[in-house]
Design a protein around this motif. Structure first.
Motif, PDB file in Angstrom:
ATOM      1  N   ARG A 204       0.810  -1.193  -0.155  1.00 45.93           N
ATOM      2  CA  ARG A 204      -0.038   0.097   0.048  1.00 45.93           C
ATOM      3  C   ARG A 204       0.907   1.045  -0.091  1.00 45.93           C
ATOM      4  O   ARG A 204       0.554   2.271  -0.687  1.00 45.93           O
ATOM      5  N   TYR A 205       2.098   1.286   0.704  1.00 44.39           N
ATOM      6  CA  TYR A 205       2.896   2.315   0.630  1.00 44.39           C
ATOM      7  C   TYR A 205       3.390   2.646  -0.713  1.00 44.39           C
ATOM      8  O   TYR A 205       3.617   3.797  -1.162  1.00 44.39           O
ATOM      9  N   PHE A 241      -2.990   2.170   8.581  1.00 46.06           N
ATOM     10  CA  PHE A 241      -1.707   1.863   9.200  1.00 46.06           C
ATOM     11  C   PHE A 241      -0.924   2.891   9.976  1.00 46.06           C
ATOM     12  O   PHE A 241      -0.068   3.614   9.581  1.00 46.06           O
ATOM     13  N   PRO A 242      -1.753   3.244  11.171  1.00 43.66           N
ATOM     14  CA  PRO A 242      -1.201   4.501  11.945  1.00 43.66           C
ATOM     15  C   PRO A 242       0.114   4.454  12.448  1.00 43.66           C
ATOM     16  O   PRO A 242       0.728   5.302  12.852  1.00 43.66           O
ATOM     17  N   ASN A 243       0.548   3.161  12.794  1.00 47.18           N
ATOM     18  CA  ASN A 243       1.937   2.674  13.395  1.00 47.18           C
ATOM     19  C   ASN A 243       2.947   2.352  12.204  1.00 47.18           C
ATOM     20  O   ASN A 243       3.907   1.937  12.772  1.00 47.18           O
ATOM     21  N   SER A 244       2.677   2.696  11.063  1.00 48.19           N
ATOM     22  CA  SER A 244       3.689   2.215   9.948  1.00 48.19           C
ATOM     23  C   SER A 244       4.972   2.793  10.178  1.00 48.19           C
ATOM     24  O   SER A 244       4.867   4.086  10.379  1.00 48.19           O
ATOM     25  N   VAL A 245       6.000   2.282   9.702  1.00 46.10           N
ATOM     26  CA  VAL A 245       7.354   2.558   9.547  1.00 46.10           C
ATOM     27  C   VAL A 245       7.338   3.813   8.235  1.00 46.10           C
ATOM     28  O   VAL A 245       8.328   4.510   8.366  1.00 46.10           O
ATOM     29  N   PHE A 246       6.378   3.685   7.369  1.00 43.45           N
ATOM     30  CA  PHE A 246       6.344   4.787   6.625  1.00 43.45           C
ATOM     31  C   PHE A 246       5.443   5.998   6.665  1.00 43.45           C
ATOM     32  O   PHE A 246       5.133   6.754   5.911  1.00 43.45           O
ATOM     33  N   ILE A 247       4.943   5.988   7.854  1.00 37.74           N
ATOM     34  CA  ILE A 247       3.936   7.058   8.193  1.00 37.74           C
ATOM     35  C   ILE A 247       4.395   8.586   8.040  1.00 37.74           C
ATOM     36  O   ILE A 247       3.570   9.151   7.468  1.00 37.74           O
ATOM     37  N   GLU A 248       5.702   8.930   8.431  1.00 38.87           N
ATOM     38  CA  GLU A 248       5.951  10.297   7.843  1.00 38.87           C
ATOM     39  C   GLU A 248       6.275  10.459   6.648  1.00 38.87           C
ATOM     40  O   GLU A 248       5.725  11.710   6.186  1.00 38.87           O
ATOM     41  N   GLU A 249       6.538   9.634   5.802  1.00 36.34           N
ATOM     42  CA  GLU A 249       6.803   9.720   4.348  1.00 36.34           C
ATOM     43  C   GLU A 249       5.410   9.917   3.851  1.00 36.34           C
ATOM     44  O   GLU A 249       5.119  10.820   2.929  1.00 36.34           O
TER      45      GLU A 249
END
Length: 264
Positions: A204-205, A241-249
């Motif tokens: 999804r990212y 995915f609120p805790n995703s490692v990609f959240i900032e991007e």
């Protein structure tokens, strides 16, 4: 130094002696002696010599009460020598020849397991992996009460994960090549086929990034619609995915899209 030469001589002499002994066994006309030696070699893990003797003995004992056990050990010689294709072939042949054998389930599992062992790493063609899954599923259907079911299910799961990894690399390669529209559709198809994949978050990212690139670089008449689709994809990702490692991007992409939307 003399001791080393002496040891070397002993090793050479021993090897030659063993070779001569083995050749005498191969040429022997006493098949009872040959079968005794075949089992001795097998039990001492000398499968290369054992298999050659079993190959000689198989046609000689065809139709006898010993044929099943000779063939059984011949199959395992192939297995222990890592010849998985031959092992699987002969295990299937054993099952068809000895239909009343108590070893049918064991060799059916062995045959299926050899397909699993023959499955290549995920970067290669996965036809053998698909075949392995099919063979393992056949085992489940043929032996639904087997004690090996948990093992078989774990093997199928592992093979499916390999297929997922292969397909994920394929769909993500569309993004790498700048084929953003193709990436969006390929990821939808991938997640439809593998809804519980471990790659869902990363997929999804990549899809969000593909929407962004597609919207950002669209011609004017398509830009507004594609930017809206990209914003929707971002919102969906941030919620899912609120805790995703990609959240900032993804948040950064969202802000860029809002600026683009406001400028339309």
């Amino acid at each position: 130094m003399k001791t080393l030469y002496f040891l070397f001589f002993l090793i050479i002499f021993s090897s030659c002696s063993q070779y001569r002994t083995y050749q005498q066994i191969l040429k022997s006309e006493n098949i009872e002696f040959q079968i005794e030696k075949a089992y001795e070699y097998y039990n001492s893990s000398d499968y290369a010599r054992a298999i050659e003797l079993f190959e000689i003995l198989l046609p000689l004992y065809k139709g006898s009460s010993q044929a099943e056990d000779i063939y059984y050990h011949y199959i395992y010689c192939n297995y222990y020598m890592n010849d998985y294709i031959s092992t699987s072939y002969h295990a299937k042949n054993f099952i068809s020849k000895f239909v009343l054998s108590t070893k049918k389930e064991e060799l059916s599992f062995l045959s299926s397991y050899c397909y699993y062992l023959d499955s290549p790493r995920f970067t290669l063609d996965q036809d053998n992996t698909l075949q392995a899954i099919s063979e393992l599923e056949k085992f489940i259907n043929n032996f639904p009460h087997s004690d090996s079911l948990n093992v078989v299910n774990n093997l199928i799961f592992e093979l499916n994960e390999k297929l997922q990894k292969k397909n994920f690399k394929i769909v993500s390669s569309y993004y790498d090549r700048g084929e953003f529209k193709a990436a969006i559709f390929a990821i939808d198809n991938f997640l439809s086929e593998y809804p519980e994949t471990n790659f869902i978050e990363e997929s999804r990212y990549i899809q969000v990034k593909s929407y962004f690139e597609l919207g950002k670089n669209s011609i004017p008449e398509k830009k507004e619609q594609r930017v809206k689709e990209a914003i929707f994809a971002c919102n969906d990702y941030l919620i899912s995915f609120p805790n995703s490692v990609f959240i900032e991007e993804v948040n950064s992409i969202y802000q860029k899209l809002k600026i683009l939307e406001n400028g339309l």
